[in-house]
Motif scaffolding. Structure first.
Motif, PDB file in Angstrom:
ATOM      1  N   LEU A  21       0.835  -1.201   0.000  1.00  0.00           N
ATOM      2  CA  LEU A  21       0.000   0.000   0.000  1.00  0.00           C
ATOM      3  C   LEU A  21       0.870   1.251   0.000  1.00  0.00           C
ATOM      4  O   LEU A  21       1.770   1.415   0.827  1.00  0.00           O
ATOM      5  CB  LEU A  21      -0.912   0.024   1.224  1.00  0.00           C
ATOM      6  CG  LEU A  21      -2.065  -0.986   1.261  1.00  0.00           C
ATOM      7  CD1 LEU A  21      -2.903  -0.775   2.506  1.00  0.00           C
ATOM      8  CD2 LEU A  21      -2.930  -0.862   0.008  1.00  0.00           C
ATOM      9  N   THR A  22       0.582   2.133  -0.934  1.00  0.00           N
ATOM     10  CA  THR A  22       1.266   3.420  -1.014  1.00  0.00           C
ATOM     11  C   THR A  22       0.214   4.510  -1.183  1.00  0.00           C
ATOM     12  O   THR A  22      -0.720   4.371  -1.973  1.00  0.00           O
ATOM     13  CB  THR A  22       2.251   3.451  -2.205  1.00  0.00           C
ATOM     14  OG1 THR A  22       3.275   2.473  -1.986  1.00  0.00           O
ATOM     15  CG2 THR A  22       2.884   4.817  -2.353  1.00  0.00           C
ATOM     16  N   LYS A  23       0.370   5.590  -0.421  1.00  0.00           N
ATOM     17  CA  LYS A  23      -0.559   6.710  -0.506  1.00  0.00           C
ATOM     18  C   LYS A  23       0.226   8.014  -0.513  1.00  0.00           C
ATOM     19  O   LYS A  23       1.062   8.261   0.366  1.00  0.00           O
ATOM     20  CB  LYS A  23      -1.528   6.707   0.690  1.00  0.00           C
ATOM     21  CG  LYS A  23      -2.526   7.866   0.675  1.00  0.00           C
ATOM     22  CD  LYS A  23      -3.441   7.828  -0.530  1.00  0.00           C
ATOM     23  CE  LYS A  23      -4.407   9.006  -0.550  1.00  0.00           C
ATOM     24  NZ  LYS A  23      -5.260   9.009  -1.759  1.00  0.00           N
ATOM     25  N   ARG A  24      -0.037   8.854  -1.542  1.00  0.00           N
ATOM     26  CA  ARG A  24       0.631  10.140  -1.679  1.00  0.00           C
ATOM     27  C   ARG A  24      -0.386  11.272  -1.579  1.00  0.00           C
ATOM     28  O   ARG A  24      -1.535  11.121  -1.974  1.00  0.00           O
ATOM     29  CB  ARG A  24       1.352  10.228  -3.025  1.00  0.00           C
ATOM     30  CG  ARG A  24       2.347   9.099  -3.288  1.00  0.00           C
ATOM     31  CD  ARG A  24       3.009   9.268  -4.649  1.00  0.00           C
ATOM     32  NE  ARG A  24       3.858   8.121  -4.991  1.00  0.00           N
ATOM     33  CZ  ARG A  24       3.422   7.038  -5.638  1.00  0.00           C
ATOM     34  NH1 ARG A  24       2.145   6.979  -6.025  1.00  0.00           N
ATOM     35  NH2 ARG A  24       4.237   6.047  -5.895  1.00  0.00           N
ATOM     36  N   PHE A  25       0.073  12.410  -1.066  1.00  0.00           N
ATOM     37  CA  PHE A  25      -0.756  13.603  -1.014  1.00  0.00           C
ATOM     38  C   PHE A  25      -0.007  14.754  -1.670  1.00  0.00           C
ATOM     39  O   PHE A  25       1.182  14.965  -1.414  1.00  0.00           O
ATOM     40  CB  PHE A  25      -1.096  13.977   0.436  1.00  0.00           C
ATOM     41  CG  PHE A  25      -1.996  12.990   1.124  1.00  0.00           C
ATOM     42  CD1 PHE A  25      -3.366  13.009   0.911  1.00  0.00           C
ATOM     43  CD2 PHE A  25      -1.471  12.037   1.991  1.00  0.00           C
ATOM     44  CE1 PHE A  25      -4.197  12.099   1.545  1.00  0.00           C
ATOM     45  CE2 PHE A  25      -2.289  11.125   2.630  1.00  0.00           C
ATOM     46  CZ  PHE A  25      -3.662  11.154   2.399  1.00  0.00           C
ATOM     47  N   ALA A  26      -0.703  15.489  -2.529  1.00  0.00           N
ATOM     48  CA  ALA A  26      -0.109  16.657  -3.169  1.00  0.00           C
ATOM     49  C   ALA A  26      -0.193  17.844  -2.224  1.00  0.00           C
ATOM     50  O   ALA A  26      -1.238  18.112  -1.620  1.00  0.00           O
ATOM     51  CB  ALA A  26      -0.838  16.966  -4.476  1.00  0.00           C
ATOM     52  N   THR A  27       0.909  18.561  -2.060  1.00  0.00           N
ATOM     53  CA  THR A  27       0.964  19.758  -1.232  1.00  0.00           C
ATOM     54  C   THR A  27       1.560  20.888  -2.045  1.00  0.00           C
ATOM     55  O   THR A  27       2.052  20.687  -3.163  1.00  0.00           O
ATOM     56  CB  THR A  27       1.822  19.521   0.022  1.00  0.00           C
ATOM     57  OG1 THR A  27       3.188  19.340  -0.376  1.00  0.00           O
ATOM     58  CG2 THR A  27       1.350  18.298   0.787  1.00  0.00           C
TER      59      THR A  27
END
Length: 254
Positions: free
Chosen positions: A3-9
């Motif tokens: 599982l990989t989760k990215r968030f754009a900032t």
């Protein structure tokens, strides 16, 4: 699996989960620990359908599942009891137990079935209150038992507990642990997330340590000590948890 989760900032992309692999067995109490920012909350939100992973897969009973929302996770048998409880104080205990899943007769609420079934659930979690008691009149510990009972009404196979003892007394913690052990004996998989290392080591069968969105280690709780967990959490040895003070107090200001 992976599982990989990215968030754009504004400053770029933050990787909140980085290739996480976990296996939860039926009848297993699974502790997860890590410092703030380790990825524990994001992992919960992916497992419960609040977020969707960018990579990897979740499997239940060997079958891949994708949750677009929390309701789908509940239907699949995953329940989460958050640190901030989701009790509706204006409703009675029975209606909180079956919130979103009230028994009906035709198009109408089946009150007889509601209170009868609620009484049975309250016995299972050893909560000695009336199903007709107002939820706002319960203590925090009692409200937490109602949340656990709600998970049982939905036939949850995996129950996630996020910092469940943060507002409990020692006696209430002991009662919670008895209920957790009862759920494990009935075949539920329990995920227990806490910053309290002594509790993690005491209640868990296996412990996963997370750091910076990564899975650092999973080991049997019996093989871990507090210093081991600290070292894995921070990524280095700590010479002294409580170093001696070297400051020399001066004149009193306040």
């Amino acid at each position: 699996q992976h599982l990989t989760k990215r968030f754009a900032t504004q400053g770029g992309t933050v990787v909140a989960l980085n290739d996480i692999n976990l296996t939860i067995q039926d009848g297993d109490i699974y502790g997860i620990i890590g410092m703030s920012g380790a990825g524990k909350s994001t992992l919960i939100k992916v497992m419960t359908g609040f977020h969707q992973a960018d990579e990897g897969a979740m499997l239940i009973g060997g079958q891949p599942v994708v949750f677009s929302n929390p309701h789908q996770a509940i239907q699949a048998g995953i329940a989460c009891i958050y640190q901030e409880l989701s009790i509706v104080p204006q409703l009675d205990v029975a209606k909180n137990l079956f919130l979103g899943n009230w028994p009906t007769k035709g198009k109408f609420l089946d009150r007889k079935a509601l209170y009868q079934q609620a009484g049975e659930i309250l016995k299972r979690v050893n909560l000695d209150v009336s199903p007709k008691a107002l939820a706002s009149d319960l203590s925090i510990a009692q409200q937490q038992m109602v949340e656990i009972g709600r998970a049982l009404t939905r036939n949850a196979q995996v129950i996630i507990m996020d910092e469940p003892t943060s507002s409990l007394t020692e006696e209430e913690v002991e009662h919670l642990f008895r209920i957790i052990n009862m759920l494990r004996d009935r075949g539920c998989g329990i995920i227990y997330i806490s910053h309290k290392m002594k509790e993690i080591l005491r209640i868990s069968d296996d412990v996963t340590i997370m750091r910076d969105g990564q899975h650092i280690a999973t080991k049997p709780a019996a093989e871990l000590e507090m210093n081991d967990i600290i070292r894995l959490m921070v990524g280095r040895e700590l010479g002294n948890q409580f170093p001696e003070k070297t400051n020399k107090p001066g004149e009193t200001y306040l």
